[in-house]
Scaffold this active site. Sequence first.
Site, PDB file in Angstrom:
ATOM      1  N   GLY A 235       0.776  -1.246   0.000  1.00 31.80           N
ATOM      2  CA  GLY A 235       0.000   0.000   0.000  1.00 31.80           C
ATOM      3  C   GLY A 235       0.801   1.285   0.000  1.00 31.80           C
ATOM      4  O   GLY A 235       0.215   2.372   0.049  1.00 31.80           O
ATOM      5  N   GLU A 277       4.201  -6.409   1.690  1.00 35.78           N
ATOM      6  CA  GLU A 277       3.789  -6.876   0.358  1.00 35.78           C
ATOM      7  C   GLU A 277       3.632  -5.712  -0.612  1.00 35.78           C
ATOM      8  O   GLU A 277       2.537  -5.447  -1.090  1.00 35.78           O
ATOM      9  CB  GLU A 277       2.423  -7.570   0.460  1.00 35.78           C
ATOM     10  N   PRO A 278       4.710  -5.033  -0.924  1.00 34.27           N
ATOM     11  CA  PRO A 278       4.571  -3.902  -1.837  1.00 34.27           C
ATOM     12  C   PRO A 278       4.322  -4.348  -3.271  1.00 34.27           C
ATOM     13  O   PRO A 278       4.919  -5.314  -3.741  1.00 34.27           O
ATOM     14  CB  PRO A 278       5.927  -3.186  -1.722  1.00 34.27           C
ATOM     15  N   GLY A 279       3.427  -3.658  -3.937  1.00 34.47           N
ATOM     16  CA  GLY A 279       3.187  -3.904  -5.357  1.00 34.47           C
ATOM     17  C   GLY A 279       3.512  -2.630  -6.107  1.00 34.47           C
ATOM     18  O   GLY A 279       4.569  -2.472  -6.718  1.00 34.47           O
ATOM     19  N   ARG A 280       2.591  -1.672  -5.987  1.00 32.12           N
ATOM     20  CA  ARG A 280       2.702  -0.411  -6.710  1.00 32.12           C
ATOM     21  C   ARG A 280       4.044   0.291  -6.516  1.00 32.12           C
ATOM     22  O   ARG A 280       4.644   0.767  -7.478  1.00 32.12           O
ATOM     23  CB  ARG A 280       1.584   0.531  -6.230  1.00 32.12           C
ATOM     24  N   TYR A 321     -10.743   5.186 -10.690  1.00 29.26           N
ATOM     25  CA  TYR A 321     -10.395   5.872  -9.433  1.00 29.26           C
ATOM     26  C   TYR A 321     -10.149   7.356  -9.613  1.00 29.26           C
ATOM     27  O   TYR A 321      -9.569   7.974  -8.722  1.00 29.26           O
ATOM     28  CB  TYR A 321      -9.088   5.318  -8.851  1.00 29.26           C
ATOM     29  N   CYS A 349     -14.702   3.991 -27.067  1.00 36.02           N
ATOM     30  CA  CYS A 349     -15.972   4.667 -27.340  1.00 36.02           C
ATOM     31  C   CYS A 349     -16.677   4.976 -26.025  1.00 36.02           C
ATOM     32  O   CYS A 349     -17.726   4.406 -25.695  1.00 36.02           O
ATOM     33  CB  CYS A 349     -16.823   3.796 -28.234  1.00 36.02           C
ATOM     34  N   GLU A 350     -16.048   5.825 -25.273  1.00 36.26           N
ATOM     35  CA  GLU A 350     -16.487   6.287 -23.956  1.00 36.26           C
ATOM     36  C   GLU A 350     -15.853   7.651 -23.847  1.00 36.26           C
ATOM     37  O   GLU A 350     -15.024   8.026 -24.683  1.00 36.26           O
ATOM     38  CB  GLU A 350     -15.879   5.430 -22.829  1.00 36.26           C
ATOM     39  N   TYR A 377      -0.763  -1.925 -12.119  1.00 43.92           N
ATOM     40  CA  TYR A 377      -2.213  -1.859 -12.345  1.00 43.92           C
ATOM     41  C   TYR A 377      -2.567  -1.226 -13.683  1.00 43.92           C
ATOM     42  O   TYR A 377      -3.610  -0.576 -13.803  1.00 43.92           O
ATOM     43  CB  TYR A 377      -2.913  -1.138 -11.170  1.00 43.92           C
TER      44      TYR A 377
HETATM   45  C1  LIG Z   1      -3.036  -5.222  -3.561  1.00 42.43           C
HETATM   46  C2  LIG Z   1      -2.422  -5.854  -2.401  1.00 42.43           C
HETATM   47  C3  LIG Z   1      -1.098  -5.557  -2.078  1.00 42.43           C
HETATM   48  C4  LIG Z   1      -0.262  -4.542  -2.834  1.00 42.43           C
HETATM   49  O1  LIG Z   1      -0.749  -3.258  -2.716  1.00 42.43           O
HETATM   50  P1  LIG Z   1       0.111  -2.036  -3.323  1.00 42.43           P
HETATM   51  O2  LIG Z   1      -0.736  -0.857  -3.030  1.00 42.43           O
HETATM   52  O3  LIG Z   1       0.241  -2.292  -4.776  1.00 42.43           O
HETATM   53  O4  LIG Z   1       1.413  -2.010  -2.616  1.00 42.43           O
HETATM   54  C5  LIG Z   1      -0.525  -6.212  -1.007  1.00 42.43           C
HETATM   55  N1  LIG Z   1      -1.227  -7.117  -0.282  1.00 42.43           N
HETATM   56  C6  LIG Z   1      -2.500  -7.434  -0.578  1.00 42.43           C
HETATM   57  C7  LIG Z   1      -3.193  -8.443   0.226  1.00 42.43           C
HETATM   58  C8  LIG Z   1      -3.144  -6.809  -1.627  1.00 42.43           C
HETATM   59  O5  LIG Z   1      -4.404  -7.112  -1.899  1.00 42.43           O
END
Ligand SMILES: *Cc1c(COP(=O)(O)O)cnc(C)c1O
Length: 425
Positions: A235, A277-280, A321, A349-350, A377
Site C-alpha cells: 500500500g 507486500e509492496p506492489g505499486r 479511481y 468509445c467512452e 495496475y
Molecule cells: C493489492 C495488495 C497488495 C499490494 O498493494 P500495493 O498498493 O500495490 O502495494 C498487497 N497485499 C495485498 C493483500 C493486496 O491485496
Amino acid sequence: MTEHFIFSGHDTVALAQKYGTPLYVMSEDILRANIARISDAFGATGIDYSINFAGKSFINKGMCKIVDSAGICLDVASGGELYTAMESGFDPKRVCLHGSNKSTEELAMALDYGVGHIVVDSEFELDNLDRLTREKQQEVQILFRIAPGIEAHTHELIQTGKTDTKFGLPLELAEAVILKTLEMPYVKTVGIHCHIGSQIADEVPFLRASEVMLTLYKKLKDAGVPLTELNLGGGFGIPYLPEDPTFDVTAYIPKLVAHVRVLCAEMGIDVPKLVVEPGRSLSAPAGITLYTVGTVKTIPGIRTYVSIDGGMADNPRPALYDAEYDAVICDRAKTEDNTQVVTVSGKACETDLMIKDIALAQPTPGDTLAVLHTGAYNYSMASNYNRLRRPAVVLLKGDQDAVLVARESYADLVKNDRIPAWLED
Ligand SMILES: *Cc1c(COP(=O)(O)O)cnc(C)c1O
C-alpha cells in the site's frame, strides 16, 4: 535540435518506432533498484523479514523471473497468477496465495503446488481448507487476514482495512475463528495479516495497524497459537504527479521496526518476522506507456483534445479511481516553453479521459506521448474493450530491450469465440 525523452537510458521515440504503440515499457533496472531500496532498509535493522512482491500489480513469466532472482517472495491473488508463477519456474515455497473468495479449485491448486503460505480470508475458507487438507493429508501454513479497523487516507475504493470491508476477519471475531485451527490436524497458523489499502502516502495508519495487529498477535500467542509472523501488507504510495507527496520507504521501515520492537518489549513477546507486500511502489515507477498522438482537436474557447491510440483498455485507473497521471511529448521532452494546456483522451468509445488539463509541448499528430508511472495496475488491469488488442510489454535492462509480453493479434481476439451450431449457415 529538441531532445527526445529518455527512459531508463533508452530513447522512447526509437522504442515506439521499433515496437509500435501503444507500448508498455518496463525498466528492470528501476524495478531492481526499488526492490533493493526496501531490502536494504530492512537489512539494516537486523530483523527477520520478508518482502513479498504483490503480483497483481504486474505479473507475467518474465516478471516472476525478476522477482525470483531478486531473492524476494511473491504474492499471488488467484489461480491464474499462481499458474503464471509456476510456469515461470518460481519456487512454490516462496509463494503466498491471497484472495478474498478463493475457490476450492484454487485452494486445491495451491496445495498441489505446495505453496509456502495461504492467507485465509474467512471462516468459510478455513473450513474448506481444513476439509481439503484432511482429504490430501497435507499440512499447510496459513496466515489469517484481519480487518484491523484502520481508515487510511486514500481513494475510498482502495481502502481495504476498515471494519466495513469484504476483506478479512472482523477484528472482534478473529480470535474465535483462529483458535479453531488448534483443533485442525493439518492447518498450521503461523501468522496474521492485514492490508489496509493502496496508494497511502502517510505512515501513521501503518504504525496504527501494527499496534492493533500486535495486540491481537499477543492475545493469540497467549492462547497457544504458535505465531511467528506479522504481515502488514503493501500500500505504499508513489507520487504520480510531481506535486504528490512521497512515501519514503527507507525512512518508514526503520521507524516501523523500532515501533514493533518497543511494543513487543512492552508485551513481553519476541519480535515476529515482519512481512510487507509492496506492489505499486516497486512496479509503478518502473513503467511508462508509449502512445502515438492522433487527432488534435481544438474547440475554440473550450479546450484542446489530444487523442492517443490507447486509453481505458490499457489503463483503466483514471476511469476507475479518477487516477491522475503525468505525461510528456517524447519528441520534445526538453521544451519548456511553447507548452499548451490540453486534455489527453483515449480512443475507447467512452469519454475515456486519460489526463485532464496537462501542459504538453505542442502535441502534434504522429508524436510519441509517454504516460509516466504506469508500471502497476495498467498491464495487469488491461482489457480488450472495443476489441482493442492488449499492447506489448517491452523490458529494458541496461542498453538491452526485449519483448516481455507480445502484442495481442487480431487472431488472439477471436481465438476463444465459438459459433453455436444453430448460428452456422
Ligand atoms: C493489492 C495488495 C497488495 C499490494 O498493494 P500495493 O498498493 O500495490 O502495494 C498487497 N497485499 C495485498 C493483500 C493486496 O491485496
